[in-house]
Scaffold this motif. Structure first.
Motif, PDB file in Angstrom:
ATOM      1  N   GLY A  84      71.609  61.327 -12.536  1.00  0.00           N
ATOM      2  CA  GLY A  84      70.708  62.358 -13.293  1.00  0.00           C
ATOM      3  C   GLY A  84      69.403  62.672 -12.930  1.00  0.00           C
ATOM      4  N   LYS A  85      69.051  63.791 -13.125  1.00  0.00           N
ATOM      5  CA  LYS A  85      67.553  64.045 -12.746  1.00  0.00           C
ATOM      6  C   LYS A  85      66.837  64.620 -14.133  1.00  0.00           C
ATOM      7  N   ILE A  86      65.388  64.377 -13.940  1.00  0.00           N
ATOM      8  CA  ILE A  86      64.642  64.612 -15.247  1.00  0.00           C
ATOM      9  C   ILE A  86      63.671  66.048 -14.759  1.00  0.00           C
ATOM     10  N   TYR A  87      63.142  66.851 -15.616  1.00  0.00           N
ATOM     11  CA  TYR A  87      62.230  67.715 -15.492  1.00  0.00           C
ATOM     12  C   TYR A  87      60.889  67.197 -15.403  1.00  0.00           C
ATOM     13  N   ILE A  88      60.335  67.763 -14.192  1.00  0.00           N
ATOM     14  CA  ILE A  88      58.911  67.168 -14.046  1.00  0.00           C
ATOM     15  C   ILE A  88      57.889  68.350 -13.886  1.00  0.00           C
ATOM     16  N   TYR A  89      56.642  68.249 -14.618  1.00  0.00           N
ATOM     17  CA  TYR A  89      55.845  69.241 -14.618  1.00  0.00           C
ATOM     18  C   TYR A  89      54.452  68.733 -13.655  1.00  0.00           C
ATOM     19  N   PRO A  90      53.956  69.162 -12.626  1.00  0.00           N
ATOM     20  CA  PRO A  90      52.934  68.730 -11.893  1.00  0.00           C
ATOM     21  C   PRO A  90      51.636  69.491 -12.425  1.00  0.00           C
ATOM     22  N   PHE A  91      50.968  68.741 -12.982  1.00  0.00           N
ATOM     23  CA  PHE A  91      49.663  69.269 -13.279  1.00  0.00           C
ATOM     24  C   PHE A  91      48.547  69.631 -12.268  1.00  0.00           C
ATOM     25  N   GLU A  92      48.066  70.873 -12.353  1.00  0.00           N
ATOM     26  CA  GLU A  92      46.988  71.186 -11.305  1.00  0.00           C
ATOM     27  C   GLU A  92      45.643  71.381 -11.860  1.00  0.00           C
ATOM     28  N   PHE A  93      44.770  70.469 -11.761  1.00  0.00           N
ATOM     29  CA  PHE A  93      43.561  70.264 -12.258  1.00  0.00           C
ATOM     30  C   PHE A  93      42.729  71.094 -11.210  1.00  0.00           C
ATOM     31  N   GLY A  94      42.670  71.514 -10.160  1.00  0.00           N
ATOM     32  CA  GLY A  94      42.011  71.979  -9.248  1.00  0.00           C
ATOM     33  C   GLY A  94      40.903  71.319  -8.985  1.00  0.00           C
ATOM     34  N   ASP A  95      40.840  69.922  -9.018  1.00  0.00           N
ATOM     35  CA  ASP A  95      39.735  69.155  -8.865  1.00  0.00           C
ATOM     36  C   ASP A  95      39.795  68.397  -7.611  1.00  0.00           C
ATOM     37  N   GLU A  96      38.701  68.370  -7.005  1.00  0.00           N
ATOM     38  CA  GLU A  96      38.452  67.730  -5.507  1.00  0.00           C
ATOM     39  C   GLU A  96      38.556  66.031  -5.763  1.00  0.00           C
ATOM     40  N   ASN A  97      38.665  65.629  -6.794  1.00  0.00           N
ATOM     41  CA  ASN A  97      38.867  63.935  -7.052  1.00  0.00           C
ATOM     42  C   ASN A  97      40.202  63.662  -6.631  1.00  0.00           C
ATOM     43  N   PRO A  98      40.415  62.880  -5.667  1.00  0.00           N
ATOM     44  CA  PRO A  98      41.840  62.487  -4.952  1.00  0.00           C
ATOM     45  C   PRO A  98      42.517  61.661  -6.355  1.00  0.00           C
ATOM     46  N   ALA A  99      41.774  61.075  -7.196  1.00  0.00           N
ATOM     47  CA  ALA A  99      42.413  60.235  -8.243  1.00  0.00           C
ATOM     48  C   ALA A  99      43.295  61.360  -9.159  1.00  0.00           C
ATOM     49  N   LEU A 100      42.643  62.528  -9.172  1.00  0.00           N
ATOM     50  CA  LEU A 100      43.295  63.068 -10.183  1.00  0.00           C
ATOM     51  C   LEU A 100      44.352  64.485  -9.396  1.00  0.00           C
ATOM     52  N   GLN A 101      44.870  63.869  -8.381  1.00  0.00           N
ATOM     53  CA  GLN A 101      45.855  64.734  -7.754  1.00  0.00           C
ATOM     54  C   GLN A 101      47.311  64.061  -8.128  1.00  0.00           C
ATOM     55  N   ASN A 102      48.480  64.854  -7.974  1.00  0.00           N
ATOM     56  CA  ASN A 102      49.642  64.324  -8.040  1.00  0.00           C
ATOM     57  C   ASN A 102      49.930  63.624  -9.427  1.00  0.00           C
ATOM     58  N   VAL A 103      49.327  64.480 -10.529  1.00  0.00           N
ATOM     59  CA  VAL A 103      49.527  63.943 -12.041  1.00  0.00           C
ATOM     60  C   VAL A 103      51.071  64.525 -12.419  1.00  0.00           C
ATOM     61  N   MET A 104      51.781  63.999 -12.936  1.00  0.00           N
ATOM     62  CA  MET A 104      53.005  64.396 -13.064  1.00  0.00           C
ATOM     63  C   MET A 104      53.458  64.251 -14.638  1.00  0.00           C
ATOM     64  N   GLY A 105      54.217  65.332 -15.473  1.00  0.00           N
ATOM     65  CA  GLY A 105      54.547  65.092 -16.604  1.00  0.00           C
ATOM     66  C   GLY A 105      55.916  65.092 -17.002  1.00  0.00           C
ATOM     67  N   THR A 106      56.629  64.335 -17.688  1.00  0.00           N
ATOM     68  CA  THR A 106      57.893  63.998 -18.120  1.00  0.00           C
ATOM     69  C   THR A 106      57.981  64.621 -19.511  1.00  0.00           C
ATOM     70  N   PHE A 107      58.986  65.118 -20.090  1.00  0.00           N
ATOM     71  CA  PHE A 107      59.196  65.796 -21.295  1.00  0.00           C
ATOM     72  C   PHE A 107      60.049  64.862 -22.370  1.00  0.00           C
ATOM     73  N   LYS A 118      58.779  69.603 -32.153  1.00  0.00           N
ATOM     74  CA  LYS A 118      57.753  68.716 -31.654  1.00  0.00           C
ATOM     75  C   LYS A 118      58.087  68.595 -29.997  1.00  0.00           C
ATOM     76  N   LEU A 119      57.162  68.692 -29.382  1.00  0.00           N
ATOM     77  CA  LEU A 119      57.235  68.243 -27.787  1.00  0.00           C
ATOM     78  C   LEU A 119      56.373  67.278 -27.397  1.00  0.00           C
ATOM     79  N   ARG A 120      56.892  66.273 -26.814  1.00  0.00           N
ATOM     80  CA  ARG A 120      56.004  65.014 -26.123  1.00  0.00           C
ATOM     81  C   ARG A 120      55.860  65.322 -24.390  1.00  0.00           C
ATOM     82  N   ILE A 121      54.604  65.180 -23.960  1.00  0.00           N
ATOM     83  CA  ILE A 121      54.451  65.201 -22.811  1.00  0.00           C
ATOM     84  C   ILE A 121      53.946  63.869 -22.365  1.00  0.00           C
ATOM     85  N   SER A 122      54.470  62.922 -21.366  1.00  0.00           N
ATOM     86  CA  SER A 122      54.104  61.640 -20.906  1.00  0.00           C
ATOM     87  C   SER A 122      53.500  62.146 -19.505  1.00  0.00           C
ATOM     88  N   ALA A 123      52.256  61.949 -19.391  1.00  0.00           N
ATOM     89  CA  ALA A 123      51.580  62.285 -17.756  1.00  0.00           C
ATOM     90  C   ALA A 123      50.971  61.103 -17.566  1.00  0.00           C
TER      91      ALA A 123
END
Length: 207
Positions: A84-107, A118-123
């Motif tokens: 199986g595969k799941i859908y992933i949403y890559p959050f783009e914060f446009g932040d220079e902080n490396p810790a806030l890169q590669n944040v992914m959300g599943t639904f 209802k929609l739940r996103i786990s980021a």
């Protein structure tokens, strides 16, 4: 003996204070919900063009379309299925902080009578970003989008602070999950209020 009695009394007082605080917070949320619902403002669009009331098959087709338009990714998820595969949403914060890169959300989607309510996103971050930093960033983003007119309550799971926006029939909650993740939940208050059935839930996977 006296010290034990004093400790028990203090524990009793603290427990009652905590319970009273929770009741007050829930009352505040309930009051805001009633005020917003009385305005008869109905918002159907949630996120990425998804809308309350969409059927299960319609939602899956829409997710596939989002993948085709490169707004979502499809990644294997070995913990659920080797196929199986799941859908992933890559959050783009446009932040220079490396810790806030590669944040992914599943639904996860929730339905009443096959209608999305209802929609739940786990980021979470792939870089083990501290949950408080991730939560603070999401709060900043949602304040920019929905304003500072949010309310707070305490999470029943980990005693952390939950941010709640109520806009017409839509309630948005940002809270800490149980595994260093952030939960973002969109709920249709009208459907939730009128429902007398147990909702069906689905982890969004490719079908």
């Amino acid at each position: 003996m006296k010290q034990i009695v004093i400790s028990l009394v203090m524990l009793f007082i603290l427990t009652n204070c905590q319970e009273n605080k929770t009741v007050r917070q829930e009352k505040t949320v309930e009051d805001h919900i009633n005020i917003e619902l009385a305005k008869n403002i109905k918002n159907e669009t949630i996120l990425l063009g998804l809308k309350f009331g969409m059927g299960g098959e319609e939602v899956h087709n829409y997710f596939k379309d989002l993948v085709n338009h490169k707004k979502l990714l499809l990644l294997p998820h070995e913990y659920l299925s080797d196929k199986g595969k799941i859908y992933i949403y890559p959050f783009e914060f446009g932040d220079e902080n490396p810790a806030l890169q590669n944040v992914m959300g599943t639904f996860k989607t929730y339905y009443i009578k096959d209608k999305l309510y209802k929609l739940r996103i786990s980021a979470e971050s792939e870089k083990d970003t501290p949950v408080n930093l991730l939560k603070s960033k999401f709060k900043e983003v949602y304040i920019q989008k929905y304003g500072e007119n949010y309310i707070t309550r305490e999470s029943i799971y980990n005693n952390s602070e939950v941010y709640v926006w109520i806009n017409g029939n839509t309630m948005i909650e940002i809270s800490e999950g149980l595994s260093n993740n952030i939960l973002i939940i969109y709920s249709d208050l009208i459907a939730l209020k009128d429902s007398k059935e147990k909702p069906a839930e689905k982890l969004m996977r490719e079908i």
